[in-house]
Design a protein around this motif. Structure first.
Motif, PDB file in Angstrom:
ATOM      1  N   TYR A   1     -20.237 -28.060 -32.131  1.00 20.70           N
ATOM      2  CA  TYR A   1     -21.629 -28.509 -32.222  1.00 20.70           C
ATOM      3  C   TYR A   1     -22.431 -27.587 -33.138  1.00 20.70           C
ATOM      4  CZ  TYR A   1     -26.410 -29.646 -30.871  1.00 20.70           C
ATOM      5  OH  TYR A   1     -27.730 -30.000 -30.896  1.00 20.70           O
ATOM      6  N   TYR A   2     -22.224 -26.287 -32.993  1.00 20.75           N
ATOM      7  CA  TYR A   2     -22.944 -25.312 -33.812  1.00 20.75           C
ATOM      8  C   TYR A   2     -22.682 -25.574 -35.301  1.00 20.75           C
ATOM      9  CZ  TYR A   2     -24.510 -20.888 -35.799  1.00 20.75           C
ATOM     10  OH  TYR A   2     -25.165 -19.945 -36.564  1.00 20.75           O
ATOM     11  N   LEU A   3     -21.418 -25.743 -35.651  1.00 22.58           N
ATOM     12  CA  LEU A   3     -21.065 -25.938 -37.059  1.00 22.58           C
ATOM     13  C   LEU A   3     -21.631 -27.248 -37.594  1.00 22.58           C
ATOM     14  CD1 LEU A   3     -19.445 -24.911 -39.502  1.00 22.58           C
ATOM     15  CD2 LEU A   3     -17.516 -26.277 -38.685  1.00 22.58           C
ATOM     16  N   LYS A   4     -21.514 -28.313 -36.812  1.00 25.48           N
ATOM     17  CA  LYS A   4     -22.010 -29.621 -37.252  1.00 25.48           C
ATOM     18  C   LYS A   4     -23.512 -29.582 -37.499  1.00 25.48           C
ATOM     19  CE  LYS A   4     -21.949 -34.531 -35.949  1.00 25.48           C
ATOM     20  NZ  LYS A   4     -21.512 -35.509 -34.919  1.00 25.48           N
ATOM     21  N   ARG A   5     -24.248 -28.949 -36.589  1.00 22.49           N
ATOM     22  CA  ARG A   5     -25.701 -28.840 -36.746  1.00 22.49           C
ATOM     23  C   ARG A   5     -26.061 -27.992 -37.962  1.00 22.49           C
ATOM     24  NH1 ARG A   5     -28.736 -25.698 -32.083  1.00 22.49           N
ATOM     25  NH2 ARG A   5     -27.725 -23.982 -33.191  1.00 22.49           N
ATOM     26  N   ASP A   6     -25.358 -26.877 -38.123  1.00 22.02           N
ATOM     27  CA  ASP A   6     -25.634 -25.972 -39.237  1.00 22.02           C
ATOM     28  C   ASP A   6     -25.392 -26.666 -40.574  1.00 22.02           C
ATOM     29  OD1 ASP A   6     -26.271 -23.209 -40.113  1.00 22.02           O
ATOM     30  OD2 ASP A   6     -24.234 -23.275 -40.930  1.00 22.02           O
ATOM     31  N   GLN A   7     -24.277 -27.370 -40.687  1.00 23.64           N
ATOM     32  CA  GLN A   7     -23.961 -28.070 -41.932  1.00 23.64           C
ATOM     33  C   GLN A   7     -24.951 -29.193 -42.218  1.00 23.64           C
ATOM     34  OE1 GLN A   7     -19.854 -29.184 -41.195  1.00 23.64           O
ATOM     35  NE2 GLN A   7     -19.077 -27.362 -42.260  1.00 23.64           N
ATOM     36  N   TYR A   8     -25.332 -29.903 -41.161  1.00 30.48           N
ATOM     37  CA  TYR A   8     -26.283 -31.012 -41.307  1.00 30.48           C
ATOM     38  C   TYR A   8     -27.636 -30.491 -41.816  1.00 30.48           C
ATOM     39  CZ  TYR A   8     -28.150 -35.677 -40.103  1.00 30.48           C
ATOM     40  OH  TYR A   8     -28.677 -36.931 -40.154  1.00 30.48           O
ATOM     41  N   GLU A   9     -28.097 -29.394 -41.239  1.00 29.08           N
ATOM     42  CA  GLU A   9     -29.376 -28.831 -41.672  1.00 29.08           C
ATOM     43  C   GLU A   9     -29.329 -28.368 -43.122  1.00 29.08           C
ATOM     44  OE1 GLU A   9     -31.314 -27.233 -37.470  1.00 29.08           O
ATOM     45  OE2 GLU A   9     -30.488 -25.793 -38.902  1.00 29.08           O
ATOM     46  N   LYS A  10     -28.229 -27.758 -43.508  1.00 31.89           N
ATOM     47  CA  LYS A  10     -28.088 -27.302 -44.887  1.00 31.89           C
ATOM     48  C   LYS A  10     -28.110 -28.486 -45.865  1.00 31.89           C
ATOM     49  CE  LYS A  10     -25.737 -22.836 -44.359  1.00 31.89           C
ATOM     50  NZ  LYS A  10     -26.146 -22.530 -42.992  1.00 31.89           N
ATOM     51  N   LYS A  11     -27.465 -29.584 -45.499  1.00 29.04           N
ATOM     52  CA  LYS A  11     -27.469 -30.782 -46.346  1.00 29.04           C
ATOM     53  C   LYS A  11     -28.879 -31.363 -46.454  1.00 29.04           C
ATOM     54  CE  LYS A  11     -22.669 -32.137 -45.409  1.00 29.04           C
ATOM     55  NZ  LYS A  11     -21.792 -33.109 -44.694  1.00 29.04           N
ATOM     56  N   LEU A  12     -29.600 -31.391 -45.333  1.00 27.85           N
ATOM     57  CA  LEU A  12     -30.967 -31.901 -45.349  1.00 27.85           C
ATOM     58  C   LEU A  12     -31.865 -31.062 -46.260  1.00 27.85           C
ATOM     59  CD1 LEU A  12     -31.551 -32.770 -41.569  1.00 27.85           C
ATOM     60  CD2 LEU A  12     -31.533 -34.389 -43.478  1.00 27.85           C
ATOM     61  N   LEU A  13     -31.721 -29.739 -46.162  1.00 26.11           N
ATOM     62  CA  LEU A  13     -32.539 -28.855 -46.992  1.00 26.11           C
ATOM     63  C   LEU A  13     -32.205 -29.013 -48.470  1.00 26.11           C
ATOM     64  CD1 LEU A  13     -32.798 -25.548 -44.916  1.00 26.11           C
ATOM     65  CD2 LEU A  13     -34.673 -27.003 -45.711  1.00 26.11           C
ATOM     66  N   ASN A  14     -30.919 -29.131 -48.769  1.00 27.25           N
ATOM     67  CA  ASN A  14     -30.517 -29.350 -50.166  1.00 27.25           C
ATOM     68  C   ASN A  14     -31.107 -30.657 -50.697  1.00 27.25           C
ATOM     69  OD1 ASN A  14     -29.046 -26.993 -50.482  1.00 27.25           O
ATOM     70  ND2 ASN A  14     -27.148 -27.909 -49.735  1.00 27.25           N
TER      71      ASN A  14
ATOM     72  N   SER B   1      -7.975 -22.751 -32.803  1.00 30.81           N
ATOM     73  CA  SER B   1      -8.458 -24.048 -33.280  1.00 30.81           C
ATOM     74  C   SER B   1      -9.956 -23.998 -33.585  1.00 30.81           C
ATOM     75  CB  SER B   1      -8.171 -25.119 -32.226  1.00 30.81           C
ATOM     76  OG  SER B   1      -8.557 -26.391 -32.688  1.00 30.81           O
ATOM     77  N   SER B   2     -10.717 -23.299 -32.738  1.00 30.14           N
ATOM     78  CA  SER B   2     -12.158 -23.165 -32.948  1.00 30.14           C
ATOM     79  C   SER B   2     -12.452 -22.332 -34.197  1.00 30.14           C
ATOM     80  CB  SER B   2     -12.809 -22.515 -31.722  1.00 30.14           C
ATOM     81  OG  SER B   2     -12.584 -23.288 -30.567  1.00 30.14           O
ATOM     82  N   PHE B   3     -11.673 -21.274 -34.397  1.00 30.24           N
ATOM     83  CA  PHE B   3     -11.819 -20.439 -35.590  1.00 30.24           C
ATOM     84  C   PHE B   3     -11.595 -21.280 -36.844  1.00 30.24           C
ATOM     85  CE2 PHE B   3     -10.286 -17.871 -39.030  1.00 30.24           C
ATOM     86  CZ  PHE B   3     -10.955 -16.669 -38.941  1.00 30.24           C
ATOM     87  N   LEU B   4     -10.533 -22.083 -36.843  1.00 24.76           N
ATOM     88  CA  LEU B   4     -10.202 -22.886 -38.021  1.00 24.76           C
ATOM     89  C   LEU B   4     -11.207 -24.013 -38.245  1.00 24.76           C
ATOM     90  CD1 LEU B   4      -6.307 -22.996 -37.691  1.00 24.76           C
ATOM     91  CD2 LEU B   4      -7.662 -21.788 -39.430  1.00 24.76           C
ATOM     92  N   LYS B   5     -11.921 -24.396 -37.203  1.00 21.89           N
ATOM     93  CA  LYS B   5     -13.011 -25.355 -37.384  1.00 21.89           C
ATOM     94  C   LYS B   5     -14.094 -24.735 -38.264  1.00 21.89           C
ATOM     95  CE  LYS B   5     -15.352 -29.140 -36.412  1.00 21.89           C
ATOM     96  NZ  LYS B   5     -14.887 -30.484 -36.840  1.00 21.89           N
ATOM     97  N   LEU B   6     -14.308 -23.435 -38.083  1.00 22.70           N
ATOM     98  CA  LEU B   6     -15.313 -22.715 -38.865  1.00 22.70           C
ATOM     99  C   LEU B   6     -14.791 -22.355 -40.251  1.00 22.70           C
ATOM    100  CD1 LEU B   6     -16.594 -20.261 -36.096  1.00 22.70           C
ATOM    101  CD2 LEU B   6     -17.735 -22.342 -36.889  1.00 22.70           C
ATOM    102  N   LEU B   7     -13.560 -21.852 -40.309  1.00 29.29           N
ATOM    103  CA  LEU B   7     -12.960 -21.402 -41.574  1.00 29.29           C
ATOM    104  C   LEU B   7     -11.583 -22.053 -41.726  1.00 29.29           C
ATOM    105  CD1 LEU B   7     -13.830 -17.585 -41.341  1.00 29.29           C
ATOM    106  CD2 LEU B   7     -15.100 -19.357 -42.569  1.00 29.29           C
ATOM    107  N   PRO B   8     -11.536 -23.316 -42.128  1.00 26.10           N
ATOM    108  CA  PRO B   8     -10.278 -24.087 -42.127  1.00 26.10           C
ATOM    109  C   PRO B   8      -9.208 -23.603 -43.103  1.00 26.10           C
ATOM    110  CG  PRO B   8     -12.049 -25.330 -43.169  1.00 26.10           C
ATOM    111  CD  PRO B   8     -12.680 -24.129 -42.547  1.00 26.10           C
ATOM    112  N   THR B   9      -9.563 -22.791 -44.100  1.00 25.81           N
ATOM    113  CA  THR B   9      -8.579 -22.365 -45.100  1.00 25.81           C
ATOM    114  C   THR B   9      -8.144 -20.909 -44.919  1.00 25.81           C
ATOM    115  OG1 THR B   9     -10.322 -21.749 -46.673  1.00 25.81           O
ATOM    116  CG2 THR B   9      -9.477 -24.006 -46.784  1.00 25.81           C
ATOM    117  N   ASP B  10      -8.528 -20.281 -43.824  1.00 25.95           N
ATOM    118  CA  ASP B  10      -8.165 -18.882 -43.600  1.00 25.95           C
ATOM    119  C   ASP B  10      -6.644 -18.765 -43.433  1.00 25.95           C
ATOM    120  OD1 ASP B  10      -9.486 -16.076 -42.688  1.00 25.95           O
ATOM    121  OD2 ASP B  10      -7.668 -16.461 -41.532  1.00 25.95           O
TER     122      ASP B  10
END
Length: 367
Positions: free
Chosen positions: A336-349, A300-309
């Motif tokens: 938490y790691y994924l949510k933070r990473d995605q949020y930061e990428k959106k902010l930078l964009n 489940s944690s893996f698919l949180k990171l790569l949901p279409t694998d």
């Protein structure tokens, strides 16, 4: 009795205990290393640069630990009234006081000066001491140490062809065992990852799980430390507008935090890739240990990171026939790691898009 105690203290000082009470200077130690190198005093060069590396680890640990401590502290506002955005000012004032007190106490405890020049910090961050050390070791006929020093510097500066040639030269020498040429600053999570892979190849499932779980936790801890280091920012281009100046600093901070994942290159392009790879090995190992619920949680944690694998989606179907759906719970640290990473990428964009629009506006005005 008091006189007797004074005599004991004086005696202990005479055997160098009191010398440890002197404050060490990272700047001076590093400069002494450079001076010894330039004067071809090779043994002194080794002593000073090894000491500078030791002092830098102490310095960095104090700085980072204080930043993490003060960041996690919940400051109670002393001014209870809420007006506009003034509470954020008080928060930063509290943070400043916390950092100042924490760092002062930390440096006093280990007897080192907290004032370090930017140039020395930059040199230590780019592993410059190892460039000097490999030559000093070589001159003292310590070829195995020279090889590891050169390799350590090369990993941090892979564009330097000369150092690559030096490493190849050392490996060819009969005094050097290639297997013992190591990165002298390798992070623990990398060592644990390699141990985990070795155990996996030998089908030692319990050992694999133990090493890879520690590696995963170690990586998350390491990245948090790396991110805390980013709070030392270079000067940004000044603007009379407060919001623009602050925004530039914030963007620089986010860029630095995102670059922490570059440590995983060239094997992995991102933290998400690394974590998903570790989780894949873990779910297989948990399956062989008949720990199906742990395997389901890992899937489940893996698919949180790569949901279409596709492969992992097929694995999930298999596990669904073995455990109930409630077992498929994502690990909180991964989510938490994924949510933070995605949020930061959106902010930078968002920030970069704003810059693009500003540039276009300025261009139109010039035309």
């Amino acid at each position: 009795m008091a006189t007797y105690l004074k005599l004991i203290i004086l005696f202990m000082c005479s055997i160098s205990m009191c010398s440890s009470l002197k404050f060490a200077s990272l700047d001076k130690t590093y400069d002494r290393g450079v001076k010894a190198y330039n004067q071809e005093r090779w043994s002194e060069c080794i002593v000073q640069f090894e000491e500078s590396l030791h002092l830098y680890k102490l310095y960095k640990s104090i700085i980072v630990n204080c930043r993490l401590k003060c960041k996690s502290h919940n400051f109670e506002p002393t001014i209870k009234e809420s007006m506009e955005d003034l509470h954020i000012f008080e928060m930063f004032f509290n943070m400043r006081d916390c950092l100042t007190k924490c760092q002062t106490q930390g440096f006093n405890d280990v007897h080192i000066y907290g004032n370090v020049s930017d140039s020395v910090i930059d040199n230590l961050q780019t592993k410059k001491p190892y460039e000097y050390l490999h030559i000093c070791y070589f001159q003292m006929y310590a070829l195995p140490k020279a090889a590891s020093a050169a390799y350590t510097y090369y990993l941090a500066n892979p564009h330097e062809e000369t150092m690559k040639n030096n490493v190849e030269y050392y490996v060819e020498q009969p005094e050097v065992d290639a297997k013992e040429v190591i990165d002298l600053e390798s992070e623990d999570y990398k060592v644990l990852y390699q141990l985990g892979l070795k155990a996996y190849q030998q089908k030692k499932w319990g050992e694999t799980v133990a090493n890879l779980e520690e590696s995963l936790t170690g990586y998350l801890t390491w990245e948090n430390t790396c991110r805390a280091e980013c709070e030392r920012q270079p000067e940004q281009e000044a603007s009379p507008e407060f919001a623009i100046t602050i925004s530039n600093y914030m963007a620089s901070l986010l860029i630095c935090r995102q670059k922490c994942q570059d440590e995983l290159k060239p094997q992995y392009e991102s933290g998400v890739q690394y974590l998903s790879d570790v989780l894949n090995y873990l779910q297989i190992s948990y399956y062989h240990l008949d720990r199906i619920q742990d395997a389901a949680k890992t899937v489940s944690s893996f698919l949180k990171l790569l949901p279409t694998d596709e492969d992992m989606l097929e694995n999930k179907l298999i596990y669904e026939s073995l455990v109930d759906k409630d077992s498929f719970v994502e690990r909180s640290d991964i989510a938490y790691y994924l949510k933070r990473d995605q949020y930061e990428k959106k902010l930078l964009n968002f920030f970069l898009q704003g810059n693009d629009n500003t540039d276009k506006t300025n261009t139109n005005e010039i035309i």
